[in-house]
Design a protein around this motif. Structure first.
Motif, mmCIF file in Angstrom:
data_model
loop_
_atom_site.group_PDB
_atom_site.id
_atom_site.type_symbol
_atom_site.label_atom_id
_atom_site.label_comp_id
_atom_site.label_asym_id
_atom_site.label_seq_id
_atom_site.Cartn_x
_atom_site.Cartn_y
_atom_site.Cartn_z
ATOM 1 N N LEU A 122 36.362 -12.840 -1.501
ATOM 2 C CA LEU A 122 36.079 -11.895 -2.576
ATOM 3 C C LEU A 122 35.270 -10.695 -2.099
ATOM 4 C CD1 LEU A 122 35.230 -14.455 -5.405
ATOM 5 C CD2 LEU A 122 37.289 -13.047 -5.234
ATOM 6 N N LEU A 123 34.453 -10.893 -1.057
ATOM 7 C CA LEU A 123 33.628 -9.805 -0.528
ATOM 8 C C LEU A 123 34.262 -9.120 0.683
ATOM 9 C CD1 LEU A 123 30.036 -11.356 -0.804
ATOM 10 C CD2 LEU A 123 30.938 -9.412 -2.100
ATOM 11 N N ASP A 124 35.504 -9.477 0.988
ATOM 12 C CA ASP A 124 36.200 -8.916 2.157
ATOM 13 C C ASP A 124 35.418 -9.157 3.448
ATOM 14 O OD1 ASP A 124 38.271 -8.077 0.584
ATOM 15 O OD2 ASP A 124 37.691 -5.958 0.546
ATOM 16 N N LEU A 125 34.853 -10.345 3.579
ATOM 17 C CA LEU A 125 34.112 -10.733 4.770
ATOM 18 C C LEU A 125 34.783 -11.931 5.414
ATOM 19 C CD1 LEU A 125 30.487 -10.435 3.312
ATOM 20 C CD2 LEU A 125 31.690 -8.766 4.744
ATOM 21 N N GLN A 126 34.175 -12.415 6.479
ATOM 22 C CA GLN A 126 34.690 -13.585 7.168
ATOM 23 C C GLN A 126 33.861 -14.810 6.804
ATOM 24 O OE1 GLN A 126 37.499 -13.630 9.118
ATOM 25 N NE2 GLN A 126 37.691 -11.502 8.405
ATOM 26 N N PRO A 127 34.481 -15.976 6.676
ATOM 27 C CA PRO A 127 33.698 -17.193 6.451
ATOM 28 C C PRO A 127 32.624 -17.346 7.524
ATOM 29 C CG PRO A 127 36.037 -17.648 6.173
ATOM 30 C CD PRO A 127 35.933 -16.246 6.725
ATOM 31 N N GLY A 128 31.424 -17.652 7.104
ATOM 32 C CA GLY A 128 30.311 -17.782 8.042
ATOM 33 C C GLY A 128 29.469 -16.528 8.165
ATOM 34 N N ASP A 129 29.971 -15.378 7.649
ATOM 35 C CA ASP A 129 29.146 -14.167 7.652
ATOM 36 C C ASP A 129 27.903 -14.390 6.790
ATOM 37 O OD1 ASP A 129 30.908 -12.864 9.277
ATOM 38 O OD2 ASP A 129 31.730 -11.540 7.721
ATOM 39 N N ASP A 221 32.582 -0.467 -5.132
ATOM 40 C CA ASP A 221 32.248 0.952 -5.215
ATOM 41 C C ASP A 221 33.527 1.785 -5.195
ATOM 42 O OD1 ASP A 221 33.146 1.111 -2.579
ATOM 43 O OD2 ASP A 221 31.145 1.361 -1.710
ATOM 44 N N HIS A 222 33.385 3.115 -5.127
ATOM 45 C CA HIS A 222 34.552 3.988 -5.247
ATOM 46 C C HIS A 222 35.510 3.857 -4.072
ATOM 47 C CE1 HIS A 222 32.123 6.445 -2.511
ATOM 48 N NE2 HIS A 222 33.222 7.138 -2.237
ATOM 49 N N THR A 223 35.046 3.331 -2.948
ATOM 50 C CA THR A 223 35.918 3.134 -1.786
ATOM 51 C C THR A 223 36.663 1.812 -1.861
ATOM 52 O OG1 THR A 223 34.273 1.992 -0.394
ATOM 53 C CG2 THR A 223 34.241 4.414 -0.399
ATOM 54 N N GLY A 224 36.332 0.987 -2.847
ATOM 55 C CA GLY A 224 36.935 -0.328 -2.947
ATOM 56 C C GLY A 224 36.160 -1.416 -2.228
ATOM 57 N N ARG A 225 34.986 -1.046 -1.679
ATOM 58 C CA ARG A 225 34.184 -2.052 -0.995
ATOM 59 C C ARG A 225 33.527 -2.995 -2.012
ATOM 60 N NH1 ARG A 225 28.595 -1.598 2.686
ATOM 61 N NH2 ARG A 225 28.490 -3.845 3.104
ATOM 62 N N PRO A 226 33.692 -4.303 -1.865
ATOM 63 C CA PRO A 226 33.000 -5.232 -2.762
ATOM 64 C C PRO A 226 31.497 -5.199 -2.506
ATOM 65 C CG PRO A 226 34.893 -6.289 -1.704
ATOM 66 C CD PRO A 226 34.639 -5.007 -0.969
ATOM 67 N N LEU A 227 30.743 -5.066 -3.580
ATOM 68 C CA LEU A 227 29.285 -5.014 -3.495
ATOM 69 C C LEU A 227 28.632 -6.331 -3.913
ATOM 70 C CD1 LEU A 227 28.729 -1.556 -5.262
ATOM 71 C CD2 LEU A 227 29.102 -1.991 -2.809
#
Length: 254
Positions: A122-129, A221-227
């Motif tokens: 959901l946060l566009d990250l990797q598991p373990g981050d 945010d406006h760039t589509g980055r999950p906050l």
């Protein structure tokens, strides 16, 4: 008085009439036994029925407590109000203040955790981050706990916004994100209902048969980055989610 259902009906009527006030306690088991001429088992079964209905909650220390049941309306418009310049309240405080309720957020814990598969996706990250996890209780003062809020943030963003600490965040999380240059632009919510876990039932002061509403919110945010990923849990009889004035006409050109 013939059985526990009859006793439960009598106690229910006294609760609904206000004779037993919200936040107060029912008479002790021995007192109810004497007043109604019933056995201890009958009293326990009657109280258990009221617990299942969400009217009361039992505590070993405090006895049988009459639950708060006033629903709180949570409108979609709370986001626009929070994002307005100069705001000093978060979404919960904004929504409750509009209903003349004294809402407050209580921070329970802040800690650095590693992302599981679901939250990482959901946060566009990797598991373990690494993430910053915040647990807060949404209350109506002085002590009416309405909602549990679990939230996760990318660690770098949380540190930049000053939300990785236990300090007071004026204007709420969204205000802190805006101040850090990450203005929330979209919020996607998924609402569902389910039975509470044992821990949730204990924290919220409900019986296991009182369903909970769950709200999962992903803010970008406006760039589509999950906050933020936020998961809120509340008794189903305490929240009214209001999605007001949603557009029904498709955008021009579609």
């Amino acid at each position: 008085m013939t059985g526990y259902r009859d006793l439960a009906a009598e106690l229910r009527q006294r609760i609904d009439s206000g004779e037993f006030r919200v936040g107060g306690t029912l008479p002790r088991i021995l007192d109810l036994m004497e007043a109604y001429g019933v056995s201890k088992q009958t009293v326990r079964e009657a109280v258990g029925l009221l617990v299942d209905e969400g009217l009361v909650v039992t505590s070993k220390r405090a006895g049988t407590i009459v639950r708060h049941r006033t629903p709180v309306a949570i409108p979609l418009a709370r986001y626009a109000q929070v994002l307005a310049p100069g705001g000093a309240k978060g979404p919960w405080e904004t929504a409750t203040a509009a209903q003349e309720l004294n809402g407050s957020m209580r921070l329970i814990t802040v800690e650095t955790v590693t992302a599981d598969d679901d939250v990482a996706r959901l946060l566009d990250l990797q598991p373990g981050d690494e993430l910053v996890y915040r647990l807060r209780h949404a209350v109506i003062l002085p002590d009416d706990l309405v909602q549990l809020q679990h939230a996760w943030y990318p660690k770098d963003l949380a540190e930049a916004a000053g939300i990785a600490t236990t300090g007071k965040i004026t204007g709420g999380i969204y205000g802190a994100l805006i101040a850090a240059g990450h203005t929330p632009t979209t919020a996607s919510e998924t609402v569902s209902a389910r039975p509470p876990t044992e821990e949730e039932a204990t924290d919220l002061g409900i019986g296991g048969r009182v369903a909970v509403i769950t709200v999962e919110r992903v803010t970008k945010d406006h760039t589509g980055r999950p906050l933020e990923v936020l998961r809120a849990v509340a008794p189903a009889d305490r929240l009214r989610l209001v999605y007001d004035d949603l557009p029904l006409v498709p955008p021009s050109g579609t």
